[in-house]
Design an enzyme around this catalytic site. Structure first.
Site, PDB file in Angstrom:
ATOM      1  N   ASN A 175      13.433   4.289   5.004  1.00 32.99           N
ATOM      2  CA  ASN A 175      12.487   3.257   5.434  1.00 32.99           C
ATOM      3  C   ASN A 175      11.345   3.933   6.168  1.00 32.99           C
ATOM      4  O   ASN A 175      11.510   4.994   6.765  1.00 32.99           O
ATOM      5  CB  ASN A 175      13.184   2.260   6.377  1.00 32.99           C
ATOM      6  CG  ASN A 175      12.250   1.140   6.800  1.00 32.99           C
ATOM      7  OD1 ASN A 175      11.496   0.604   5.966  1.00 32.99           O
ATOM      8  ND2 ASN A 175      12.264   0.766   8.072  1.00 32.99           N
ATOM      9  N   HIS A 200       8.385   3.087   9.135  1.00 32.65           N
ATOM     10  CA  HIS A 200       8.116   2.113  10.205  1.00 32.65           C
ATOM     11  C   HIS A 200       6.891   2.565  11.004  1.00 32.65           C
ATOM     12  O   HIS A 200       6.773   3.752  11.331  1.00 32.65           O
ATOM     13  CB  HIS A 200       9.342   2.002  11.120  1.00 32.65           C
ATOM     14  CG  HIS A 200       9.159   0.980  12.183  1.00 32.65           C
ATOM     15  ND1 HIS A 200       9.255  -0.383  11.938  1.00 32.65           N
ATOM     16  CD2 HIS A 200       8.826   1.106  13.498  1.00 32.65           C
ATOM     17  CE1 HIS A 200       9.018  -1.039  13.062  1.00 32.65           C
ATOM     18  NE2 HIS A 200       8.748  -0.168  14.014  1.00 32.65           N
ATOM     19  N   SER A 242       0.833  -1.206   0.000  1.00 29.87           N
ATOM     20  CA  SER A 242       0.000   0.000   0.000  1.00 29.87           C
ATOM     21  C   SER A 242       0.873   1.264   0.000  1.00 29.87           C
ATOM     22  O   SER A 242       0.503   2.276  -0.596  1.00 29.87           O
ATOM     23  CB  SER A 242      -0.978  -0.004   1.180  1.00 29.87           C
ATOM     24  OG  SER A 242      -0.304   0.106   2.408  1.00 29.87           O
ATOM     25  N   ASN A 243       2.041   1.205   0.643  1.00 31.63           N
ATOM     26  CA  ASN A 243       2.945   2.371   0.599  1.00 31.63           C
ATOM     27  C   ASN A 243       3.595   2.519  -0.768  1.00 31.63           C
ATOM     28  O   ASN A 243       3.801   3.642  -1.239  1.00 31.63           O
ATOM     29  CB  ASN A 243       4.013   2.266   1.697  1.00 31.63           C
ATOM     30  CG  ASN A 243       3.467   2.670   3.041  1.00 31.63           C
ATOM     31  OD1 ASN A 243       3.296   3.849   3.314  1.00 31.63           O
ATOM     32  ND2 ASN A 243       3.143   1.690   3.872  1.00 31.63           N
ATOM     33  N   MET A 291      11.080  -6.907   3.897  1.00 33.66           N
ATOM     34  CA  MET A 291      11.266  -7.699   5.110  1.00 33.66           C
ATOM     35  C   MET A 291      12.672  -8.286   5.239  1.00 33.66           C
ATOM     36  O   MET A 291      12.825  -9.437   5.626  1.00 33.66           O
ATOM     37  CB  MET A 291      10.226  -8.831   5.145  1.00 33.66           C
ATOM     38  CG  MET A 291       8.801  -8.362   5.009  1.00 33.66           C
ATOM     39  SD  MET A 291       8.355  -7.144   6.266  1.00 33.66           S
ATOM     40  CE  MET A 291       7.999  -8.271   7.595  1.00 33.66           C
ATOM     41  N   ARG A 292      13.669  -7.495   4.900  1.00 35.55           N
ATOM     42  CA  ARG A 292      15.033  -7.981   5.154  1.00 35.55           C
ATOM     43  C   ARG A 292      15.972  -6.811   5.427  1.00 35.55           C
ATOM     44  O   ARG A 292      15.693  -5.682   5.040  1.00 35.55           O
ATOM     45  CB  ARG A 292      15.540  -8.865   4.029  1.00 35.55           C
ATOM     46  CG  ARG A 292      15.658  -8.257   2.681  1.00 35.55           C
ATOM     47  CD  ARG A 292      16.019  -9.302   1.626  1.00 35.55           C
ATOM     48  NE  ARG A 292      15.084 -10.407   1.618  1.00 35.55           N
ATOM     49  CZ  ARG A 292      15.406 -11.664   1.908  1.00 35.55           C
ATOM     50  NH1 ARG A 292      16.641 -11.990   2.242  1.00 35.55           N
ATOM     51  NH2 ARG A 292      14.491 -12.611   1.863  1.00 35.55           N
ATOM     52  N   LEU A 293      17.044  -7.147   6.132  1.00 30.72           N
ATOM     53  CA  LEU A 293      18.035  -6.122   6.447  1.00 30.72           C
ATOM     54  C   LEU A 293      18.862  -5.821   5.207  1.00 30.72           C
ATOM     55  O   LEU A 293      19.125  -6.712   4.391  1.00 30.72           O
ATOM     56  CB  LEU A 293      18.958  -6.613   7.571  1.00 30.72           C
ATOM     57  CG  LEU A 293      18.313  -6.765   8.944  1.00 30.72           C
ATOM     58  CD1 LEU A 293      19.323  -7.357   9.929  1.00 30.72           C
ATOM     59  CD2 LEU A 293      17.806  -5.425   9.449  1.00 30.72           C
TER      60      LEU A 293
END
Ligand code: GRF
Length: 214
Positions: A124, A126, A30-31, A107-109
């Site tokens: 990012n 959050h 959605s973002n 979903m990862r660093l």
């Protein structure tokens, strides 16, 4: 292994002079959609030029198709290491002339491969007021903890999880009768509004300037 949509991964870096942004997402997107719509409306001061997705079949891929944004899909588990995976991603970003990266539910660093190549240009979003409630389930944790105010943070990315210098925050009040669903909806509404605004202001170089101190 890169498995971009057939015919959708244009090799050209485009003709627009606007900064080119890749959105990285793993899930719903959605973002991604909010950023792509702002880009299309000429309100981003940049162009969402590419979606990078590490989850074949993620809903965000449909959104990219609908928005006409090229997508590059990767399967990290097929690579020997995170570094090898990111080197392949980096090459793809280069082919698309990408200058900025916006993580949106990725979903990862991020490893030094991308951090060094895009130093100070990876953002990012959050769903909490960092440094409170980093990691997964930030909205549920805020609700369970009983805080009365949570919110949204946009920050520059470093090698940690949800760490890195904070660029913008907006508070969201938690009502007595909020459920996980109602709070998620409030937070997402804020995310979809502020992420494009923050990207626009960062690209325009106005963060930290007079405009923001007023
Ligand atoms: C958002 O809440 C974002 O803050 C977090 O992951 C979620 C992604 O949602 N990092 P969506 O995929 O953009 O709908």
């Amino acid at each position: 292994m890169r498995t971009g949509y057939e015919g959708q991964e244009a090799e050209s870096a485009g003709t627009s002079s606007l900064p080119r942004i890749a959105v990285f997402a793993s899930g719903s997107g959605s973002n991604f959609q909010a950023l792509a719509e702002a880009s299309r409306a000429g309100q981003l001061g940049g162009e969402v030029a590419l979606l990078v997705c590490d989850k074949p079949g993620a809903r965000v891929l449909e959104r990219a198709r609908e928005a006409g944004v090229p997508a590059a899909v990767f399967e990290p588990k097929r690579y020997e290491s995170r570094g090898h995976y990111e080197r392949d991603v980096l090459q793809t970003l280069g082919r698309h002339g990408v200058q900025w990266i916006a993580l949106a539910g990725y979903m990862r660093l991020v490893t030094p491969v991308l951090l060094e190549a895009y130093e100070g240009r990876i953002l990012n979003i959050h769903p909490s007021l960092l440094p409170g409630f980093p990691g997964l389930h930030a909205v549920r944790q805020a609700l369970d903890y009983g805080v009365k105010v949570t919110g949204v943070t946009v920050h520059l990315v470093d090698a940690g999880m949800d760490t890195g210098p904070i660029v913008a925050q907006e508070a969201v009040a938690i009502a007595e009768d909020d459920t996980l669903e109602s709070l998620l909806a409030k937070i997402q509404a804020v995310e979809h509004r502020i992420y494009p605004q923050v990207v626009r202001r960062l690209l325009a170089g106005t963060y930290g300037g007079q405009e923001d101190k007023a």
